[in-house]
Scaffold this motif. Structure first.
Motif, PDB file in Angstrom:
ATOM      1  N   SER A  81      56.307  54.787  60.914  1.00 34.59           N
ATOM      2  CA  SER A  81      55.726  55.973  61.557  1.00 34.59           C
ATOM      3  C   SER A  81      55.569  57.072  60.510  1.00 34.59           C
ATOM      4  O   SER A  81      56.137  56.991  59.416  1.00 34.59           O
ATOM      5  CB  SER A  81      56.626  56.489  62.693  1.00 34.59           C
ATOM      6  N   ILE A  86      58.144  60.750  56.309  1.00 35.88           N
ATOM      7  CA  ILE A  86      58.695  62.062  55.931  1.00 35.88           C
ATOM      8  C   ILE A  86      60.173  61.911  55.570  1.00 35.88           C
ATOM      9  O   ILE A  86      60.639  62.436  54.550  1.00 35.88           O
ATOM     10  CB  ILE A  86      58.500  63.066  57.103  1.00 35.88           C
ATOM     11  N   THR A 182      48.696  65.027  56.428  1.00 34.17           N
ATOM     12  CA  THR A 182      48.033  64.351  57.544  1.00 34.17           C
ATOM     13  C   THR A 182      46.716  65.031  57.923  1.00 34.17           C
ATOM     14  O   THR A 182      45.705  64.367  58.148  1.00 34.17           O
ATOM     15  CB  THR A 182      48.983  64.279  58.761  1.00 34.17           C
ATOM     16  N   THR A 204      49.253  57.024  61.554  1.00 41.92           N
ATOM     17  CA  THR A 204      49.047  56.969  63.003  1.00 41.92           C
ATOM     18  C   THR A 204      47.783  57.723  63.416  1.00 41.92           C
ATOM     19  O   THR A 204      47.122  57.351  64.382  1.00 41.92           O
ATOM     20  CB  THR A 204      50.275  57.642  63.684  1.00 41.92           C
ATOM     21  N   MET A 214      51.482  52.948  65.371  1.00 42.01           N
ATOM     22  CA  MET A 214      52.311  53.928  64.655  1.00 42.01           C
ATOM     23  C   MET A 214      52.441  53.456  63.212  1.00 42.01           C
ATOM     24  O   MET A 214      52.776  52.283  62.970  1.00 42.01           O
ATOM     25  CB  MET A 214      53.726  54.005  65.258  1.00 42.01           C
ATOM     26  N   LEU A 215      52.196  54.377  62.265  1.00 36.56           N
ATOM     27  CA  LEU A 215      52.210  53.981  60.851  1.00 36.56           C
ATOM     28  C   LEU A 215      52.353  55.213  59.967  1.00 36.56           C
ATOM     29  O   LEU A 215      51.794  56.270  60.269  1.00 36.56           O
ATOM     30  CB  LEU A 215      50.884  53.271  60.542  1.00 36.56           C
TER      31      LEU A 215
HETATM   32  C1  LIG Z   1      51.985  63.072  64.089  1.00 34.68           C
HETATM   33  C2  LIG Z   1      52.434  63.777  62.869  1.00 34.68           C
HETATM   34  C3  LIG Z   1      53.520  63.317  62.142  1.00 34.68           C
HETATM   35  C4  LIG Z   1      54.367  62.160  62.581  1.00 34.68           C
HETATM   36  O1  LIG Z   1      53.684  60.974  62.671  1.00 34.68           O
HETATM   37  P1  LIG Z   1      54.190  59.808  63.652  1.00 34.68           P
HETATM   38  O2  LIG Z   1      53.440  58.634  63.206  1.00 34.68           O
HETATM   39  O3  LIG Z   1      53.893  60.285  65.049  1.00 34.68           O
HETATM   40  O4  LIG Z   1      55.676  59.684  63.433  1.00 34.68           O
HETATM   41  C5  LIG Z   1      53.837  63.975  60.976  1.00 34.68           C
HETATM   42  N1  LIG Z   1      53.156  65.048  60.569  1.00 34.68           N
HETATM   43  C6  LIG Z   1      52.106  65.527  61.244  1.00 34.68           C
HETATM   44  C7  LIG Z   1      51.381  66.703  60.738  1.00 34.68           C
HETATM   45  C8  LIG Z   1      51.715  64.908  62.430  1.00 34.68           C
HETATM   46  O5  LIG Z   1      50.694  65.411  63.122  1.00 34.68           O
END
Ligand SMILES: *Cc1c(COP(=O)(O)O)cnc(C)c1O
Length: 388
Positions: A81, A86, A182, A204, A214-215
């Protein structure tokens, strides 16, 4: 090679897979060896050898090679995920007693990870205003500081930190710069070229692009940091599922075609919303009225489909009237899929360096790949239902 070509070819090795265009999905736990000599050879290659499902399959290595290529990275690690990515990035540089500097606008679960689990293991996170001048960051740095974590723009409030400036200050003190990229995506913000050492993506979102897996990925600028993230992922036992990593690789191939449509739809919607009397403010980095618009122009080559609007003050009942009758915008977390979404957000409880206050509700909007006329008409009807 141009990026579009890279997106089509990176990480693929058809000759190694009976000529298949895409690296197939390898479902695996046990990997069998022909001989003790083969087994011993595999043990000598802990990072790229295929020797146990959790440690990586050809599907996973192919996806990682593609992302590393597109990001211009030394290497990439994929995981289950974005949040896991992170955690891996931070844990790869932290140790007991360490101090990390975290931008105040980071994704909520990043903050929870820092204040919860990391704090329990003796790592202190200190939050800074993402808009501080680059040299001001030095005031926060102590002998224990090991990393600076930024997210530009933040995914609820869209402030854009001076990433290259902050990275220069961080590097002058020997720190590692981690960015949650992201929003920028591997195409619209070349984070490693802007001073980032570990570039994290919630794959993701746009990389998978279809809201069905989820990735996460972490791309490292050099061998030392790559070894750090690979070892950390292995130590934690984190790995992406084979079908999910395949969907990530598949999504990557069309990222360059999908993103410009998200970008155009979001900007058209934002510009239309800015003209509506019931909208107090539109927060979109690609609009000239965004406070860090110049910085966005300097550092980014595009904008994804995610932005926010502050509505005129209305109560929850009227907000429900707006949202509940929408035909094309789903109500839900996440973004980056082909479909549009809305989400009421309240960042005021997740800030500590600087308060965030609005008079009306903040609505985060993800513009999908629908036709812009339908998106505008649906939103217009929603505003009318709420009396805005
Ligand atoms: C969604 C998101 C995450 C976490 O990603 P997941 O795949 O849901 O664990 C991290 N940072 C940002 C900015 C996100 O929008």
């Amino acid at each position: 090679m141009k990026t579009a070509t890279r997106l089509a070819h990176a990480g693929r090795t058809p000759a190694a897979h009976h000529g298949m265009v895409n690296t197939p999905v390898y479902h695996a736990s046990t990997v069998l060896f022909e001989s003790l000599a083969d087994f011993d050879a595999s043990e000598r290659d802990p990072f790229t050898g295929v020797h146990y499902g959790r440690l990586g399959t050809p599907t996973q290595f192919s996806f990682e090679a593609a992302v590393a290529d597109i990001e211009g990275a030394h290497g990439c690690v994929s995981t289950c995920s974005g949040l896991a990515a992170i955690a891996i990035a931070i844990l790869s540089v932290a140790r007991a007693g360490a101090h990390i500097l975290v931008a105040d606008n980071v994704y909520g679960p990043t903050r929870k990870f820092c204040d919860g689990l990391l704090a329990r293991y003796g790592v202190t996170a200190e939050y800074f205003d993402p808009l501080i001048a680059a040299d001001e960051l030095a005031r926060y740095i102590t002998p224990e500081t090991c990393a600076v974590f930024v997210e530009a723009p933040g995914s609820l409030t869209f402030e854009i930190a001076d990433v290259p400036g902050l990275a220069a200050t961080a590097h002058a003190h020997g720190l590692t710069v981690i960015a949650d990229n992201t929003w920028g995506t591997p195409l619209y913000f070349d984070s490693l070229a802007h001073g980032v050492d570990l570039s994290v993506h919630a794959a993701t979102k746009y990389i998978v692009g279809h809201s069905d897996a989820m990735l996460g990925t972490i791309s490292a600028v050099d061998e030392t940091r790559y070894q750090g993230i690979r070892r950390t992922a292995i130590a934690l036992g984190y790995c992406a599922g084979p079908d999910d990593v395949y969907l990530g690789a598949r999504g990557l191939r069309t990222l360059g075609q999908r993103l410009p449509v998200h970008e155009a739809n979001a900007l058209a919607l934002a510009n239309w919303l800015a003209e509506q009397p019931g909208v107090a403010r539109v927060i979109h980095p690609a609009r000239a009225d965004h406070p860090q618009h110049e910085r966005w122009l300097r550092d980014f080559s595009g904008a994804c489909g995610l932005f926010a609007v502050e509505l005129a003050p209305i109560d929850r009942t009227r907000l429900a009237q707006l949202i509940d009758g929408l035909d094309f915008y789903g109500l839900g977390a996440s973004w980056g899929g082909y479909e549009s979404l809305v989400l009421p957000v309240d960042p005021s409880h997740s800030r500590s360096a600087k308060t965030w206050q609005t008079d009306g509700p903040l609505l985060r909007i993800h513009a999908g790949l629908e036709h812009i006329d339908d998106l505008v008409d649906d939103m217009a009807a929603g505003l009318a239902r709420a009396g805005l």
